[in-house]
Design an enzyme around this catalytic site. Structure first.
Site, PDB file in Angstrom:
ATOM      1  CG  HIS A  57      -2.015   0.945   1.249  1.00  0.00           C
ATOM      2  ND1 HIS A  57      -3.257   0.652   1.770  1.00  0.00           N
ATOM      3  CD2 HIS A  57      -2.095   2.224   0.824  1.00  0.00           C
ATOM      4  CE1 HIS A  57      -4.046   1.716   1.660  1.00  0.00           C
ATOM      5  NE2 HIS A  57      -3.349   2.684   1.097  1.00  0.00           N
ATOM      6  CG  LEU A  60       4.722   5.108  -5.770  1.00  0.00           C
ATOM      7  CD1 LEU A  60       5.161   4.141  -6.863  1.00  0.00           C
ATOM      8  CD2 LEU A  60       5.912   5.490  -4.898  1.00  0.00           C
ATOM      9  CG  ASN A  91      -5.165   7.622  -4.208  1.00  0.00           C
ATOM     10  OD1 ASN A  91      -4.053   7.135  -4.389  1.00  0.00           O
ATOM     11  ND2 ASN A  91      -5.493   8.248  -3.092  1.00  0.00           N
ATOM     12  CG  ASP A 151      -6.388   3.427  -0.196  1.00  0.00           C
ATOM     13  OD1 ASP A 151      -6.989   3.113   0.834  1.00  0.00           O
ATOM     14  OD2 ASP A 151      -5.474   4.260  -0.205  1.00  0.00           O
ATOM     15  CG  HIS A 178     -10.489   3.409   2.127  1.00  0.00           C
ATOM     16  ND1 HIS A 178      -9.415   4.226   2.401  1.00  0.00           N
ATOM     17  CD2 HIS A 178     -11.551   3.985   2.750  1.00  0.00           C
ATOM     18  CE1 HIS A 178      -9.808   5.239   3.155  1.00  0.00           C
ATOM     19  NE2 HIS A 178     -11.105   5.124   3.380  1.00  0.00           N
ATOM     20  CG  ASN A 283      -9.768   8.117   5.824  1.00  0.00           C
ATOM     21  OD1 ASN A 283     -10.270   7.504   6.769  1.00  0.00           O
ATOM     22  ND2 ASN A 283     -10.395   8.296   4.673  1.00  0.00           N
ATOM     23  CG  ASP A 310      -2.368   4.531   3.762  1.00  0.00           C
ATOM     24  OD1 ASP A 310      -2.260   4.970   2.591  1.00  0.00           O
ATOM     25  OD2 ASP A 310      -3.366   4.762   4.483  1.00  0.00           O
TER      26      ASP A 310
HETATM   27  O1  DOR Z   1      -4.704   8.876   4.919  1.00  0.00           O
HETATM   28  C1  DOR Z   1      -4.945   8.493   3.780  1.00  0.00           C
HETATM   29  N1  DOR Z   1      -4.318   9.024   2.722  1.00  0.00           N
HETATM   30  N2  DOR Z   1      -5.858   7.540   3.598  1.00  0.00           N
HETATM   31  C2  DOR Z   1      -6.268   7.182   2.376  1.00  0.00           C
HETATM   32  O2  DOR Z   1      -7.121   6.331   2.275  1.00  0.00           O
HETATM   33  C3  DOR Z   1      -5.744   7.855   1.177  1.00  0.00           C
HETATM   34  C4  DOR Z   1      -4.420   8.422   1.452  1.00  0.00           C
HETATM   35  C5  DOR Z   1      -3.968   9.407   0.398  1.00  0.00           C
HETATM   36  O3  DOR Z   1      -4.096   9.118  -0.801  1.00  0.00           O
HETATM   37  O4  DOR Z   1      -3.445  10.449   0.768  1.00  0.00           O
HETATM   38 ZN    ZN Z   2      -7.116   4.020   2.403  1.00  0.00          ZN
END
Ligand code: DOR
Ligand code: ZN
EC number: 3.5.2.3
Length: 432
Positions: A57, A60, A91, A151, A178, A283, A310
């Protein structure tokens, strides 16, 4: 650069000191007292060799937010953190919801050449949660996508989630969810609990995660497909996962280093300063000490299968602003091993399992997740467990600075990382 390396006196996953000879991309020999003319010698005294870490996870940010991170800068951060493979979240902008975008990310990863970058495809077009993306075309592309995730957003529609699970069954894929019921987290700013009440911030209740995991394990069981749960953050989620695994559901789960170490109390004021410091906004949100304890126990036990960072880099203007306007997310790649070492102690076999072997299996990365042994790809990392380091944001290779560990002293330092016999990190520095 040398084409062979002799690592002297290293402990392989916590075993007795031995020598490792790396030649032609593979581990040629393992044993005491090895000699090899012309090989570059690396002093492995006191170091532990782990199979190269695999991150399920990673954000980039390329394409779209190259000011926050690029495939290359994120790859360098990963290598410095001991990683040899990262799964790049979808994303981006444009979203990785077509064969064209996942192939672009895959190619950028190859060009950077520091870790294997395995793109994750979006489940729905534009992450909008309305129509399934072209999962088959992404699977058939040169990126050979096997993991799909929206996500940042939950696949909230149960019918879409069902169809996605059914679709990926055909090629052994997995949906990484997610888990966040959006109706229960409208306007949410932090974990719903005592601290949110005291600070007057709208809460993100644990049940918003637990309800989706419960629904999705039942869907996965119903259609006989594979589910992966991203960033598990609550004790209740652990209970749901334990129940599902006991029923034989094909579910795996990850936890982040920050959910293993930090709590929602930090939002009320941490070492970095006063309350409402957005460096702690993430998150799912930081939870309570009881949740942290349950996550640690679940990781040790195997109810949670893997640690995933993450890693979520954000530009200064998106983080150093008012809490409500700040983006959620924290850096993770360059500190993950240290945090896990702090949390689990020197349990090398467990660390190798949760940070390399199991995530490689979940992502289907057959070349990764193998302890250094004769004939195996020389894809491993060398850790100095006795070193302690103070996290200094300006020293990070990431383009962003949003680490919640700034100023904190953590155990362990990555001394070297090898990918198929080539060092990506030597003497604690990226080779390029
Ligand atoms: O804290 C987070 N940041 N949770 C996510 O699900 C997405 C991620 C992000 O893309 O910054
Ligand atoms: Zn997430």
């Amino acid at each position: 650069m040398s084409d062979s390396y002799l690592i002297k006196g290293v402990s392989v996953v916590g075993g007795k000191p031995t020598d490792l000879l790396v030649r032609d991309g593979v581990v040629a020999e393992v044993g005491p007292g090895l000699r090899a003319a012309g090989a570059a010698v690396v002093d492995g005294d006191g170091l532990v060799a782990l199979p190269g870490l695999v991150d399920l996870h990673t954000h980039l940010r390329e394409p779209g937010r190259e000011d926050a991170e690029t495939v290359e800068s994120g790859s360098r951060a990963a290598a410095l953190g001991g990683y040899t493979a990262v799964c790049a979240m979808a994303n981006t902008s444009p979203v990785a919801d077509t064969a064209g975008v996942v192939e672009q990310v895959w190619r950028l990863g190859r060009e950077a050449g520091l870790v294997d970058v395995q793109p994750i495809g979006a489940v729905t077009v534009g992450l909008a949660g309305e129509h399934l993306a072209e999962l088959g075309a992404m699977a058939d592309s040169t990126a050979t996508v096997r993991m799909f995730s929206d996500d940042g957003h939950c696949v909230a529609d149960p019918r879409l989630m069902r169809r996605a699970l059914e679709y990926v069954k055909a090629f052994g894929g997995v949906i990484a969810q997610h888990a966040e019921e959006p109706r229960l987290t409208e306007g949410a700013q932090m974990h719903e609990g005592e601290v949110s009440t005291r600070l007057g911030l709208t809460g993100w209740p644990a049940v918003a995660e637990e309800a989706i995991i419960a629904r999705d394990v039942l869907l996965a069981e119903h259609v006989g497909s594979r589910l992966h749960v991203c960033h598990t953050s609550t004790a209740g989620s652990v209970a749901v996962l334990r129940h599902a695994k006991a029923r034989g559901v094909a579910v795996t789960a990850e936890v982040t280093p920050h959910h293993l170490l930090l709590t929602d109390e930090l939002v009320g004021g941490g070492p970095a300063g006063g309350p409402y410091d957005p460096v702690y906004k993430v998150n799912p949100p930081l939870r309570t000490a009881a949740d942290v304890a349950a996550l640690r126990a679940a990781l040790a036990e195997g109810v949670i299968d893997a640690v995933a960072t993450d890693h979520a880099p954000h530009a200064v203007e998106d983080k150093e602003c008012e809490w409500a306007y700040a983006r959620p997310g924290m850096l993770g790649l360059e500190t993950a091993l240290s945090v896990v070492l702090d949390v689990l102690g020197p349990e090398w076999d467990l660390i190798a399992e949760r940070m390399s072997r199991t995530p490689a299996r979940i992502a289907g990365l057959a070349e990764h997740g193998h302890d250094p042994a004769p004939g195996r790809p020389a894809t491993f990392t060398l850790v100095d467990p006795a070193a302690r380091r103070r996290v200094e944001p300006s020293e990070l290779a990431s383009r962003s600075r949003n680490t919640p560990y700034a100023g904190l002293e953590l155990p362990g330092r990555i001394v070297a990382t090898f990918l198929r016999g080539e060092p990506t990190v030597l003497d604690g520095k990226a080779v390029r």
